[in-house]
Scaffold this motif. Structure first.
Motif, PDB file in Angstrom:
ATOM      1  N   GLU A 288      55.929  26.250  21.314  1.00  0.00           N
ATOM      2  CA  GLU A 288      55.669  26.953  20.065  1.00  0.00           C
ATOM      3  C   GLU A 288      56.408  28.286  20.090  1.00  0.00           C
ATOM      4  O   GLU A 288      56.356  29.010  21.090  1.00  0.00           O
TER       5      GLU A 288
ATOM      6  N   ASN B 120      55.475  28.866  13.335  1.00  0.00           N
ATOM      7  CA  ASN B 120      54.379  29.218  12.433  1.00  0.00           C
ATOM      8  C   ASN B 120      54.903  29.639  11.060  1.00  0.00           C
ATOM      9  O   ASN B 120      55.895  30.349  10.961  1.00  0.00           O
TER      10      ASN B 120
ATOM     11  N   GLU C   6      53.772  25.018  11.553  1.00  0.00           N
ATOM     12  CA  GLU C   6      52.320  25.205  11.669  1.00  0.00           C
ATOM     13  C   GLU C   6      51.814  26.079  10.545  1.00  0.00           C
ATOM     14  O   GLU C   6      52.382  27.121  10.263  1.00  0.00           O
TER      15      GLU C   6
ATOM     16  N   ASP D 274      47.091  24.623  12.056  1.00  0.00           N
ATOM     17  CA  ASP D 274      46.844  25.513  13.189  1.00  0.00           C
ATOM     18  C   ASP D 274      45.396  25.997  13.132  1.00  0.00           C
ATOM     19  O   ASP D 274      44.806  26.051  12.049  1.00  0.00           O
TER      20      ASP D 274
ATOM     21  N   LYS E 214      45.852  21.349  15.487  1.00  0.00           N
ATOM     22  CA  LYS E 214      45.713  22.156  16.698  1.00  0.00           C
ATOM     23  C   LYS E 214      44.286  22.669  16.781  1.00  0.00           C
ATOM     24  O   LYS E 214      43.803  23.337  15.863  1.00  0.00           O
TER      25      LYS E 214
HETATM   26 MG    MG Z   1      50.550  28.471  15.865  1.00  0.00          MG
END
Ligand code: MG
Ligand code: C2E
Ligand code: MG
Length: 318
Positions: free
Chosen positions: A100, A160, A192, A222, A243
């Motif tokens: 990530e 993200n 995400e 997320d 997640k």
């Molecule tokens: Mg994240």
């Protein structure tokens, strides 16, 4: 202003917010108006319909904020923004699956600031778009470079997205452009988003997310379970993975509620065809319990910390 008045037979009531600043001896008019303006916004923040006087503390806070904002702008537009990568691992065999991307701010004094401490400011002052584009293109370039060198053919990288980015109809075109420039195949990128991404304009967000899926990139929710969304969104969203937030991992193995929630989310993800990753895994006990509960993908300090791309590259060759 207070008494209601009548417009076409319907009662209307107006409210007013005012900010007041007091002139010191040597102050210019512009500065005075700016201070009054700040006090007025403060009045609105406090619910409106009131008068706020500006004071020393408010002035210091505003000055500090403006300085902070200017420094962040310099960082984002210059070379103060770094992208660190945190590995995502397969727990049973401790194999690296991907990473990530996490934004980091390198301050002029060398200090490194984690994303959690400046992303909200970037969102408030409109820098999030420039920041998001930089993180995305730097990440795609790095990973595409690794793939071109045959260093890891299955590596998938997550980036993200801010809810504010989802308000842009042209987001999918921008991301398509970044993928094309870097040469990274879309299926190696997963974006995400948090549940709050859908809050203010769900129809538009769903449309933008649909066009992102059409590009072939993955979409992950997320911090799943910590936001305001309902399972209805999960049904409508073109999601590919979930997640599990650290809040549900930290109580493992003992907390019965955490165990139940993790087991339920894993089951939900399985049945809906999503992959599922646990976040914030810090202990071997947590890792063992996750595997027992069926969650085999994980991220966290136990496995590896966020690190510069060069450090992550060393892991690819192991
Ligand atoms: Mg994240
Ligand atoms: P997130 O996407 O849920 O990222 C996970 C956060 O948990 C990261 O904090 C990471 O450093 C931290 N973390 C990872 N493993 C552990 C662990 O084992 N224990 C603990 N205590 N923490 C762990 P970070 O980097 O401060 O990022 C915070 C949030 O900021 C991220 O949460 C994400 O929502 C956002 N963010 C980060 N980079 C970006 C970006 O490039 N763009 C946007 N829009 N948001 C970003
Ligand atoms: Mg998270």
């Amino acid at each position: 202003l207070e008494p209601p008045f009548d417009v076409g037979g319907r009662p209307f009531r107006l409210t007013a917010s005012a900010g007041v600043a007091h002139a010191a001896d040597s102050e210019d008019a512009e500065e005075l108006i700016r201070r009054a303006d700040v006090a007025m916004y403060r009045a609105k923040e406090q619910g409106g319909d009131r008068i706020v006087m500006d004071d020393e503390a408010m002035r210091d806070e505003v000055t500090a904020r403006l300085r902070h904002e200017a420094e962040l702008r310099t960082a984002v537009e210059g070379d103060g923004l770094e992208v660190h990568l945190q590995g995502e691992w397969s727990l049973p065999d401790r194999r690296l699956l991907g990473a990530e991307a996490l934004a980091r701010w390198r301050r002029p004094d060398g200090d490194l600031v984690a994303a959690g401490s400046f992303i909200p400011l970037a969102e408030e002052c409109g820098l999030i778009h420039a920041l998001g584009t930089r993180v995305l293109s730097e990440t795609c370039d790095v990973v595409a470079g690794w793939m071109a060198q045959d260093r890891h053919d299955g590596f998938s990288v997550r980036v993200n997205l801010s809810p504010l980015q989802l308000r842009q109809d042209e987001l999918a075109d921008q991301i398509a452009g970044v993928l094309e420039t870097s040469g990274l195949p879309a299926e190696h990128l997963c974006l995400e988003l948090t549940e709050s991404a859908l809050l203010d304009d769900p129809e538009r967000a769903l449309r933008v997310l649909g066009s992102l899926r059409d590009l072939g990139v993955g979409l992950a929710v997320d911090d799943f379970g910590t936001g305001y969304s309902s399972l209805l969104y999960l049904k409508r969203l073109p999601v590919t993975s979930l997640k599990i937030d650290r809040a549900f991992v930290s109580g493992l193995p003992d907390d019965a509620a955490d165990r139940a929630i993790v087991a339920a989310v894993v089951r939900l993800a399985d049945e809906m065809g999503f992959d599922v990753t646990a976040e914030g895994v810090e202990t071997e006990e947590q890792a063992t319990t996750l595997v027992e509960l069926g969650c085999v993908r994980a991220q966290g300090y136990l496995l590896s910390r966020p690190e510069p791309a060069d450090d992550m590259a060393v892991r690819l060759d192991r």
